[in-house]
Design a protein around this motif. Sequence first.
Motif, PDB file in Angstrom:
ATOM      1  N   GLY A   1       1.497  -0.948   0.283  1.00 38.45           N
ATOM      2  CA  GLY A   1       0.108  -0.323   0.227  1.00 38.45           C
ATOM      3  C   GLY A   1       0.903   1.251   0.304  1.00 38.45           C
ATOM      4  O   GLY A   1       1.920   1.504   0.668  1.00 38.45           O
ATOM      5  N   PRO A   2       0.201   2.593  -0.613  1.00 32.88           N
ATOM      6  CA  PRO A   2       1.345   3.835  -0.666  1.00 32.88           C
ATOM      7  C   PRO A   2       1.218   4.195   0.945  1.00 32.88           C
ATOM      8  O   PRO A   2       2.644   4.793   0.791  1.00 32.88           O
ATOM      9  N   GLN A   3       0.869   3.917   1.388  1.00 30.61           N
ATOM     10  CA  GLN A   3       1.447   4.792   3.065  1.00 30.61           C
ATOM     11  C   GLN A   3       1.844   2.809   3.942  1.00 30.61           C
ATOM     12  O   GLN A   3       2.248   3.478   4.463  1.00 30.61           O
ATOM     13  N   GLY A   4       2.342   1.740   3.102  1.00 30.68           N
ATOM     14  CA  GLY A   4       2.434   0.930   4.139  1.00 30.68           C
ATOM     15  C   GLY A   4       1.571   0.400   5.067  1.00 30.68           C
ATOM     16  O   GLY A   4       1.759  -0.512   6.429  1.00 30.68           O
ATOM     17  N   LYS A   5       0.026   0.371   4.313  1.00 24.89           N
ATOM     18  CA  LYS A   5      -0.419   0.218   5.805  1.00 24.89           C
ATOM     19  C   LYS A   5      -0.885  -1.773   5.509  1.00 24.89           C
ATOM     20  O   LYS A   5      -2.332  -2.086   6.139  1.00 24.89           O
ATOM     21  N   GLY A   6      -0.481  -2.064   4.197  1.00 24.53           N
ATOM     22  CA  GLY A   6      -0.484  -3.167   3.364  1.00 24.53           C
ATOM     23  C   GLY A   6      -2.320  -3.069   2.807  1.00 24.53           C
ATOM     24  O   GLY A   6      -2.954  -4.511   3.219  1.00 24.53           O
ATOM     25  N   ASP A   7      -2.775  -2.097   2.783  1.00 30.82           N
ATOM     26  CA  ASP A   7      -3.455  -2.592   2.055  1.00 30.82           C
ATOM     27  C   ASP A   7      -3.346  -2.034  -0.238  1.00 30.82           C
ATOM     28  O   ASP A   7      -4.080  -1.549  -0.415  1.00 30.82           O
TER      29      ASP A   7
ATOM     30  N   PHE B   1       3.504  -1.628   7.981  1.00 23.12           N
ATOM     31  CA  PHE B   1       4.518  -1.289   8.748  1.00 23.12           C
ATOM     32  C   PHE B   1       4.495  -0.974  10.577  1.00 23.12           C
ATOM     33  O   PHE B   1       5.201  -1.174  11.741  1.00 23.12           O
ATOM     34  N   ALA B   2       3.297  -0.187  10.973  1.00 23.34           N
ATOM     35  CA  ALA B   2       3.027   0.498  12.360  1.00 23.34           C
ATOM     36  C   ALA B   2       3.184  -0.895  12.909  1.00 23.34           C
ATOM     37  O   ALA B   2       4.308  -0.242  13.820  1.00 23.34           O
ATOM     38  N   GLN B   3       2.852  -2.113  12.774  1.00 21.98           N
ATOM     39  CA  GLN B   3       3.031  -2.635  13.660  1.00 21.98           C
ATOM     40  C   GLN B   3       3.955  -3.914  13.779  1.00 21.98           C
ATOM     41  O   GLN B   3       5.011  -4.721  13.914  1.00 21.98           O
ATOM     42  N   SER B   4       3.839  -4.135  12.403  1.00 25.67           N
ATOM     43  CA  SER B   4       5.587  -5.717  11.348  1.00 25.67           C
ATOM     44  C   SER B   4       6.835  -5.079  11.695  1.00 25.67           C
ATOM     45  O   SER B   4       6.862  -6.240  11.813  1.00 25.67           O
ATOM     46  N   ILE B   5       6.714  -3.565  11.243  1.00 26.92           N
ATOM     47  CA  ILE B   5       8.112  -3.424  11.920  1.00 26.92           C
ATOM     48  C   ILE B   5       8.415  -2.876  13.157  1.00 26.92           C
ATOM     49  O   ILE B   5       9.633  -2.547  13.519  1.00 26.92           O
ATOM     50  N   ALA B   6       7.244  -2.463  14.141  1.00 28.46           N
ATOM     51  CA  ALA B   6       7.765  -2.390  15.421  1.00 28.46           C
ATOM     52  C   ALA B   6       9.020  -2.958  15.937  1.00 28.46           C
ATOM     53  O   ALA B   6       8.613  -4.220  16.085  1.00 28.46           O
TER      54      ALA B   6
ATOM     55  N   ASP C   1      17.439  -2.365  12.102  1.00 27.07           N
ATOM     56  CA  ASP C   1      17.681  -1.543  10.871  1.00 27.07           C
ATOM     57  C   ASP C   1      18.066  -3.491  10.081  1.00 27.07           C
ATOM     58  O   ASP C   1      17.525  -3.065   8.971  1.00 27.07           O
ATOM     59  N   ASP C   2      18.827  -4.028  10.750  1.00 31.66           N
ATOM     60  CA  ASP C   2      19.240  -5.210  10.354  1.00 31.66           C
ATOM     61  C   ASP C   2      18.203  -5.746   9.760  1.00 31.66           C
ATOM     62  O   ASP C   2      18.273  -6.970   8.738  1.00 31.66           O
ATOM     63  N   TRP C   3      17.705  -6.295  10.522  1.00 33.16           N
ATOM     64  CA  TRP C   3      16.314  -7.237  10.109  1.00 33.16           C
ATOM     65  C   TRP C   3      15.308  -7.155   8.962  1.00 33.16           C
ATOM     66  O   TRP C   3      14.948  -7.610   8.032  1.00 33.16           O
ATOM     67  N   ILE C   4      14.799  -5.302   8.985  1.00 30.16           N
ATOM     68  CA  ILE C   4      13.997  -4.807   7.962  1.00 30.16           C
ATOM     69  C   ILE C   4      14.928  -5.140   6.301  1.00 30.16           C
ATOM     70  O   ILE C   4      14.510  -5.696   5.728  1.00 30.16           O
ATOM     71  N   PHE C   5      16.260  -4.764   6.850  1.00 23.93           N
ATOM     72  CA  PHE C   5      17.458  -5.178   5.680  1.00 23.93           C
ATOM     73  C   PHE C   5      17.357  -6.145   4.864  1.00 23.93           C
ATOM     74  O   PHE C   5      16.599  -6.440   4.028  1.00 23.93           O
TER      75      PHE C   5
ATOM     76  N   ALA D   1      18.352   2.449   1.795  1.00 22.36           N
ATOM     77  CA  ALA D   1      17.301   3.690   2.090  1.00 22.36           C
ATOM     78  C   ALA D   1      16.133   3.455   1.952  1.00 22.36           C
ATOM     79  O   ALA D   1      14.699   3.993   2.397  1.00 22.36           O
ATOM     80  N   MET D   2      15.640   2.370   1.738  1.00 26.19           N
ATOM     81  CA  MET D   2      14.826   1.761   1.865  1.00 26.19           C
ATOM     82  C   MET D   2      14.656   1.521   3.299  1.00 26.19           C
ATOM     83  O   MET D   2      12.556   1.264   3.611  1.00 26.19           O
ATOM     84  N   VAL D   3      15.097   0.991   4.134  1.00 28.56           N
ATOM     85  CA  VAL D   3      15.093   0.596   5.861  1.00 28.56           C
ATOM     86  C   VAL D   3      14.434   2.304   6.250  1.00 28.56           C
ATOM     87  O   VAL D   3      13.621   2.028   6.930  1.00 28.56           O
ATOM     88  N   ALA D   4      14.991   2.876   6.302  1.00 32.12           N
ATOM     89  CA  ALA D   4      14.664   4.132   6.595  1.00 32.12           C
ATOM     90  C   ALA D   4      13.619   4.482   5.655  1.00 32.12           C
ATOM     91  O   ALA D   4      12.758   4.887   6.924  1.00 32.12           O
ATOM     92  N   TYR D   5      13.234   4.026   4.802  1.00 30.04           N
ATOM     93  CA  TYR D   5      12.042   4.890   3.928  1.00 30.04           C
ATOM     94  C   TYR D   5      10.460   3.785   4.870  1.00 30.04           C
ATOM     95  O   TYR D   5       9.590   4.383   5.453  1.00 30.04           O
ATOM     96  N   VAL D   6      11.376   2.829   4.966  1.00 26.86           N
ATOM     97  CA  VAL D   6       9.242   2.282   5.569  1.00 26.86           C
ATOM     98  C   VAL D   6       9.806   2.308   7.129  1.00 26.86           C
ATOM     99  O   VAL D   6       8.569   2.201   7.473  1.00 26.86           O
ATOM    100  N   LYS D   7      11.023   3.295   7.600  1.00 25.54           N
ATOM    101  CA  LYS D   7      10.748   3.383   8.552  1.00 25.54           C
ATOM    102  C   LYS D   7       9.897   4.431   9.319  1.00 25.54           C
ATOM    103  O   LYS D   7       9.625   4.260  10.220  1.00 25.54           O
ATOM    104  N   GLN D   8      10.519   4.933   8.662  1.00 28.58           N
ATOM    105  CA  GLN D   8       9.152   6.714   7.976  1.00 28.58           C
ATOM    106  C   GLN D   8       7.682   6.380   7.510  1.00 28.58           C
ATOM    107  O   GLN D   8       6.933   7.014   8.495  1.00 28.58           O
ATOM    108  N   LEU D   9       7.382   5.472   7.289  1.00 25.24           N
ATOM    109  CA  LEU D   9       6.074   4.881   6.732  1.00 25.24           C
ATOM    110  C   LEU D   9       5.578   4.750   7.569  1.00 25.24           C
ATOM    111  O   LEU D   9       3.757   5.305   7.703  1.00 25.24           O
ATOM    112  N   GLN D  10       6.019   4.265   8.934  1.00 24.09           N
ATOM    113  CA  GLN D  10       5.222   3.633  10.033  1.00 24.09           C
ATOM    114  C   GLN D  10       4.512   4.680  10.762  1.00 24.09           C
ATOM    115  O   GLN D  10       3.705   4.539  11.679  1.00 24.09           O
TER     116      GLN D  10
END
Length: 119
Positions: A46-52, A66-71, A75-79, A109-118
Amino acid sequence: MKRTKLVTKSGLAIALATGLAVGLSAPCRADDTAKVYADNCASCHGPQGKGDGPAAAALTPPPGSFAQSIAGKSDDWIFKGIKEGGPGVGKAPSMPPYAGTLSDDQIKAMVAYVKQLQK
Ligand code: HEC
């Protein structure tokens, strides 16, 4: 005379509104990671990482928000999850690996991106 003027004015307004809508929906060129996300990830996450994303419902399991799944994840795990896909971090293969598609720098860069989507 008056009528013609009105038509011209509303025509211009429509043209402007259309241009604006197209401009907004086009991926932001200034931010490459946002475009990489929109092109590679948003269909599922989904555009905002909400899984939709449009493809999410067809997946088993579907992506979570992502708000729940990467909480609390490092960074290494997400990478690793992005590079090796779901199985790299004990998740389902419905999350594809990006090792051959994205460079390590792009994944970082994507790790940082998905983190800010949270947020
Ligand atoms: C084909 C659909 C699909 C695409 C495309 C996809 N993902 Fe996923 N992704 C998933 C699914 C489904 C999961 C959850 C798997 C599970 O719960 O076992 C997941 C999991 C993840 C996770 C682990 C955390 C979580 O939410 O469970 C991260 C991080 C992630 N994806 C990032 C990305 C990024 C970044 C991209 C683009 C480069 C991407 N994904 C592309 C489907 C996808």
